[in-house]
Write a protein that holds these residues in place. Structure first.
Motif, PDB file in Angstrom:
ATOM      1  N   MET A  70      12.591  28.647  93.064  1.00  0.00           N
ATOM      2  CA  MET A  70      12.046  29.287  91.870  1.00  0.00           C
ATOM      3  C   MET A  70      12.062  28.327  90.684  1.00  0.00           C
ATOM      4  SD  MET A  70      11.004  32.437  92.355  1.00  0.00           S
ATOM      5  CE  MET A  70      11.237  33.910  93.359  1.00  0.00           C
ATOM      6  N   VAL A  71      13.154  27.626  90.510  1.00  0.00           N
ATOM      7  CA  VAL A  71      13.271  26.691  89.391  1.00  0.00           C
ATOM      8  C   VAL A  71      12.260  25.555  89.526  1.00  0.00           C
ATOM      9  CG1 VAL A  71      14.794  24.988  88.306  1.00  0.00           C
ATOM     10  CG2 VAL A  71      15.661  27.269  88.860  1.00  0.00           C
ATOM     11  N   ASN A  72      12.084  25.039  90.729  1.00  0.00           N
ATOM     12  CA  ASN A  72      11.092  23.976  90.945  1.00  0.00           C
ATOM     13  C   ASN A  72       9.690  24.456  90.574  1.00  0.00           C
ATOM     14  OD1 ASN A  72      13.115  22.308  91.881  1.00  0.00           O
ATOM     15  ND2 ASN A  72      12.626  22.579  94.044  1.00  0.00           N
ATOM     16  N   TYR A  73       9.372  25.680  90.996  1.00  0.00           N
ATOM     17  CA  TYR A  73       8.061  26.245  90.682  1.00  0.00           C
ATOM     18  C   TYR A  73       7.906  26.411  89.174  1.00  0.00           C
ATOM     19  CZ  TYR A  73       3.978  29.324  90.852  1.00  0.00           C
ATOM     20  OH  TYR A  73       2.731  29.865  90.672  1.00  0.00           O
ATOM     21  N   ALA A  74       8.936  26.942  88.532  1.00  0.00           N
ATOM     22  CA  ALA A  74       8.880  27.166  87.083  1.00  0.00           C
ATOM     23  C   ALA A  74       8.704  25.848  86.330  1.00  0.00           C
ATOM     24  CB  ALA A  74      10.142  27.888  86.624  1.00  0.00           C
ATOM     25  N   ARG A  75       9.416  24.831  86.741  1.00  0.00           N
ATOM     26  CA  ARG A  75       9.304  23.536  86.070  1.00  0.00           C
ATOM     27  C   ARG A  75       7.892  22.959  86.213  1.00  0.00           C
ATOM     28  NH1 ARG A  75      15.055  21.060  88.300  1.00  0.00           N
ATOM     29  NH2 ARG A  75      16.380  21.869  86.598  1.00  0.00           N
ATOM     30  N   LYS A  76       7.288  23.180  87.356  1.00  0.00           N
ATOM     31  CA  LYS A  76       5.958  22.631  87.622  1.00  0.00           C
ATOM     32  C   LYS A  76       4.854  23.430  86.933  1.00  0.00           C
ATOM     33  CE  LYS A  76       2.796  21.465  91.404  1.00  0.00           C
ATOM     34  NZ  LYS A  76       2.604  21.444  92.891  1.00  0.00           N
ATOM     35  N   ASN A  77       5.003  24.767  86.883  1.00  0.00           N
ATOM     36  CA  ASN A  77       3.898  25.622  86.461  1.00  0.00           C
ATOM     37  C   ASN A  77       4.095  26.322  85.122  1.00  0.00           C
ATOM     38  OD1 ASN A  77       2.025  25.741  89.014  1.00  0.00           O
ATOM     39  ND2 ASN A  77       4.119  25.975  89.786  1.00  0.00           N
ATOM     40  N   ASN A  78       5.330  26.413  84.651  1.00  0.00           N
ATOM     41  CA  ASN A  78       5.573  27.201  83.440  1.00  0.00           C
ATOM     42  C   ASN A  78       6.479  26.488  82.449  1.00  0.00           C
ATOM     43  OD1 ASN A  78       4.052  29.707  83.960  1.00  0.00           O
ATOM     44  ND2 ASN A  78       5.451  29.921  85.691  1.00  0.00           N
ATOM     45  N   ALA A  79       6.310  25.190  82.349  1.00  0.00           N
ATOM     46  CA  ALA A  79       7.079  24.416  81.381  1.00  0.00           C
ATOM     47  C   ALA A  79       6.429  24.499  80.003  1.00  0.00           C
ATOM     48  CB  ALA A  79       7.179  22.963  81.832  1.00  0.00           C
ATOM     49  N   ASP A  80       7.213  24.159  78.998  1.00  0.00           N
ATOM     50  CA  ASP A  80       6.727  24.223  77.616  1.00  0.00           C
ATOM     51  C   ASP A  80       7.679  23.366  76.780  1.00  0.00           C
ATOM     52  OD1 ASP A  80       6.922  25.691  74.754  1.00  0.00           O
ATOM     53  OD2 ASP A  80       4.937  26.056  75.604  1.00  0.00           O
ATOM     54  N   ASN A  81       7.200  22.935  75.609  1.00  0.00           N
ATOM     55  CA  ASN A  81       8.051  22.121  74.736  1.00  0.00           C
ATOM     56  C   ASN A  81       9.314  22.858  74.322  1.00  0.00           C
ATOM     57  OD1 ASN A  81       6.275  19.965  74.804  1.00  0.00           O
ATOM     58  ND2 ASN A  81       5.168  20.605  72.962  1.00  0.00           N
ATOM     59  N   HIS A  82       9.251  24.193  74.285  1.00  0.00           N
ATOM     60  CA  HIS A  82      10.397  25.002  73.884  1.00  0.00           C
ATOM     61  C   HIS A  82      11.070  25.675  75.081  1.00  0.00           C
ATOM     62  CE1 HIS A  82       9.694  24.872  69.488  1.00  0.00           C
ATOM     63  NE2 HIS A  82       8.434  24.707  69.855  1.00  0.00           N
ATOM     64  N   LEU A  83      10.741  25.235  76.277  1.00  0.00           N
ATOM     65  CA  LEU A  83      11.182  25.948  77.471  1.00  0.00           C
ATOM     66  C   LEU A  83      11.542  24.977  78.583  1.00  0.00           C
ATOM     67  CD1 LEU A  83      11.446  28.599  79.111  1.00  0.00           C
ATOM     68  CD2 LEU A  83       8.983  28.549  79.442  1.00  0.00           C
ATOM     69  N   SER A  84      12.763  25.132  79.125  1.00  0.00           N
ATOM     70  CA  SER A  84      13.207  24.323  80.260  1.00  0.00           C
ATOM     71  C   SER A  84      13.890  25.231  81.275  1.00  0.00           C
ATOM     72  CB  SER A  84      14.163  23.220  79.794  1.00  0.00           C
ATOM     73  OG  SER A  84      15.314  23.793  79.174  1.00  0.00           O
ATOM     74  N   TYR A  85      14.229  24.681  82.444  1.00  0.00           N
ATOM     75  CA  TYR A  85      14.774  25.504  83.525  1.00  0.00           C
ATOM     76  C   TYR A  85      15.947  24.799  84.201  1.00  0.00           C
ATOM     77  CZ  TYR A  85      10.377  28.037  83.003  1.00  0.00           C
ATOM     78  OH  TYR A  85       9.319  28.745  82.496  1.00  0.00           O
ATOM     79  N   ILE A  86      16.940  25.623  84.593  1.00  0.00           N
ATOM     80  CA  ILE A  86      18.090  25.104  85.325  1.00  0.00           C
ATOM     81  C   ILE A  86      18.432  26.039  86.484  1.00  0.00           C
ATOM     82  CG2 ILE A  86      19.099  23.935  83.320  1.00  0.00           C
ATOM     83  CD1 ILE A  86      21.085  26.311  83.114  1.00  0.00           C
ATOM     84  N   VAL A  87      19.108  25.506  87.482  1.00  0.00           N
ATOM     85  CA  VAL A  87      19.679  26.329  88.545  1.00  0.00           C
ATOM     86  C   VAL A  87      21.055  26.792  88.083  1.00  0.00           C
ATOM     87  CG1 VAL A  87      20.508  26.370  90.934  1.00  0.00           C
ATOM     88  CG2 VAL A  87      18.417  25.115  90.354  1.00  0.00           C
ATOM     89  N   LEU A  88      21.282  28.105  88.131  1.00  0.00           N
ATOM     90  CA  LEU A  88      22.562  28.657  87.688  1.00  0.00           C
ATOM     91  C   LEU A  88      22.847  29.942  88.448  1.00  0.00           C
ATOM     92  CD1 LEU A  88      24.923  28.506  85.548  1.00  0.00           C
ATOM     93  CD2 LEU A  88      23.555  30.110  84.185  1.00  0.00           C
ATOM     94  N   ASP A  89      24.055  30.050  88.984  1.00  0.00           N
ATOM     95  CA  ASP A  89      24.515  31.279  89.637  1.00  0.00           C
ATOM     96  C   ASP A  89      25.319  32.069  88.614  1.00  0.00           C
ATOM     97  OD1 ASP A  89      25.589  33.283  91.166  1.00  0.00           O
ATOM     98  OD2 ASP A  89      26.725  31.976  92.512  1.00  0.00           O
ATOM     99  N   ILE A  90      24.784  33.191  88.168  1.00  0.00           N
ATOM    100  CA  ILE A  90      25.456  33.960  87.124  1.00  0.00           C
ATOM    101  C   ILE A  90      26.737  34.617  87.641  1.00  0.00           C
ATOM    102  CG2 ILE A  90      24.268  36.163  87.478  1.00  0.00           C
ATOM    103  CD1 ILE A  90      25.229  34.439  84.131  1.00  0.00           C
ATOM    104  N   GLU A  91      26.949  34.649  88.949  1.00  0.00           N
ATOM    105  CA  GLU A  91      28.195  35.173  89.520  1.00  0.00           C
ATOM    106  C   GLU A  91      29.205  34.071  89.856  1.00  0.00           C
ATOM    107  OE1 GLU A  91      28.033  38.809  92.236  1.00  0.00           O
ATOM    108  OE2 GLU A  91      26.041  37.932  92.519  1.00  0.00           O
ATOM    109  N   SER A  92      28.938  32.861  89.438  1.00  0.00           N
ATOM    110  CA  SER A  92      29.793  31.735  89.797  1.00  0.00           C
ATOM    111  C   SER A  92      31.233  31.936  89.324  1.00  0.00           C
ATOM    112  CB  SER A  92      29.240  30.447  89.185  1.00  0.00           C
ATOM    113  OG  SER A  92      30.115  29.370  89.419  1.00  0.00           O
ATOM    114  N   LEU A  93      32.171  31.530  90.165  1.00  0.00           N
ATOM    115  CA  LEU A  93      33.579  31.532  89.790  1.00  0.00           C
ATOM    116  C   LEU A  93      33.913  30.331  88.911  1.00  0.00           C
ATOM    117  CD1 LEU A  93      35.173  32.573  93.203  1.00  0.00           C
ATOM    118  CD2 LEU A  93      35.297  33.870  91.064  1.00  0.00           C
TER     119      LEU A  93
END
Length: 278
Positions: A70-93
């Motif tokens: 998902m992040v790879n797709y977002a970076r390729k297709n939905n990037a913006d000067n005010h928008l970036s993407y990271i991989v993050l597990d919100i349940e991470s210990l």
């Protein structure tokens, strides 16, 4: 859930409800200065097309998702000067240290119901926010369609692939909670949040059989487990039919249902919270 293109073609419900929520909280979003985290951004189309225009011009967004695809797709297709993407597990210990208290605001739309440990997810949101930071979240409390997983698990042909079907029910539906809003409020207060708004909202969505099939294919966690296309398609057909069978006793009385309509009822939990100043 990991196919970005399938998700985009099958997320009409998510798109509509997010649009509605952003419209409702238009004023609050207009005040979200600084750095905002979008938790569960998926392919990034909603982040870019709906969320970003709702924030102040100088605000920046970091879209975060557990799926690298998902992040790879977002970076390729939905990037913006005010928008970036990271991989993050919100349940991470063990959240990355460089992310702790880095965000002035956070949002999450249609993500947190996938969490096994919802409390840990909210604890991590608390850690990611700076003091006085705010979060706006919306996630499924209960959806009748998820019960189809439990029914199909009884089928010997599908059972080997659905052993953990119960885990994929929305958190409060899975634990059999009777007062979901009160339970969420108690959890949020216990973590330390100040609750600005919290409610459990009844919704419904109207499908055709094809649009329901597209939706189920996009969000179903089991399809990728099946060994070949024939049994995968057979499972998808059975799943859609099971959901259709279940709708008959659950269609809201005020819905003018047409002959070929499939109307599914569900509940959304919506919360707007703030991390206190230290």
């Amino acid at each position: 859930m990991n196919s970005a293109e399938n998700y985009i073609t099958g997320n009409d419900m998510q798109h509509r409800d997010t649009n509605d929520l952003i419209g409702e909280f238009k004023y609050e979003l207009s005040l979200m200065q600084g750095k905002c985290l979008d938790i569960g951004c998926g392919p990034g189309n909603i982040t870019k097309d709906i969320l970003l225009p709702s924030l102040p011009d100088e605000a920046t967004i970091v879209g975060a998702d557990i799926s690298q695809e998902m992040v790879n797709y977002a970076r390729k297709n939905n990037a913006d000067n005010h928008l970036s993407y990271i991989v993050l597990d919100i349940e991470s210990l063990d959240l990355p240290k460089d992310q702790i208290e880095q965000y002035d605001n956070a949002v999450s739309f249609y993500c947190l119901h996938w969490c096994i440990d919802l409390r840990r997810a909210f604890e991590n949101i608390y850690k990611l926010l700076r003091p006085e930071g705010k979060a706006l979240v919306m996630f499924i409390a209960y959806h009748m369609g998820f019960e189809a997983y439990i029914q199909l698990k009884q089928n010997p042909q599908f059972q080997p692939y659905l052993q953990d079907a119960h885990r994929y029910l929305p958190y409060f539906q899975r634990i059999g909670c009777k007062d979901m809003r009160a339970s969420l409020e108690e959890m949020l207060r216990d973590i330390g949040f100040k609750i600005l708004h919290c409610r459990n909202k009844e919704k419904n969505f109207r499908y055709s059989k094809q649009s329901l099939t597209n939706h189920v294919r996009a969000v179903n966690p089991f399809i990728k487990r099946f060994p070949d296309e024939d049994i995968k398609n057979y499972f998808l057909e059975k799943l859609v039919n099971e959901i259709i069978d279940q709708q008959n006793d659950n269609v809201p009385l005020n819905i003018n249902k047409q002959k070929d309509d499939i109307v599914l009822k569900y509940y959304l939990l919506i919360a707007h919270v703030q991390k206190p100043s230290t």
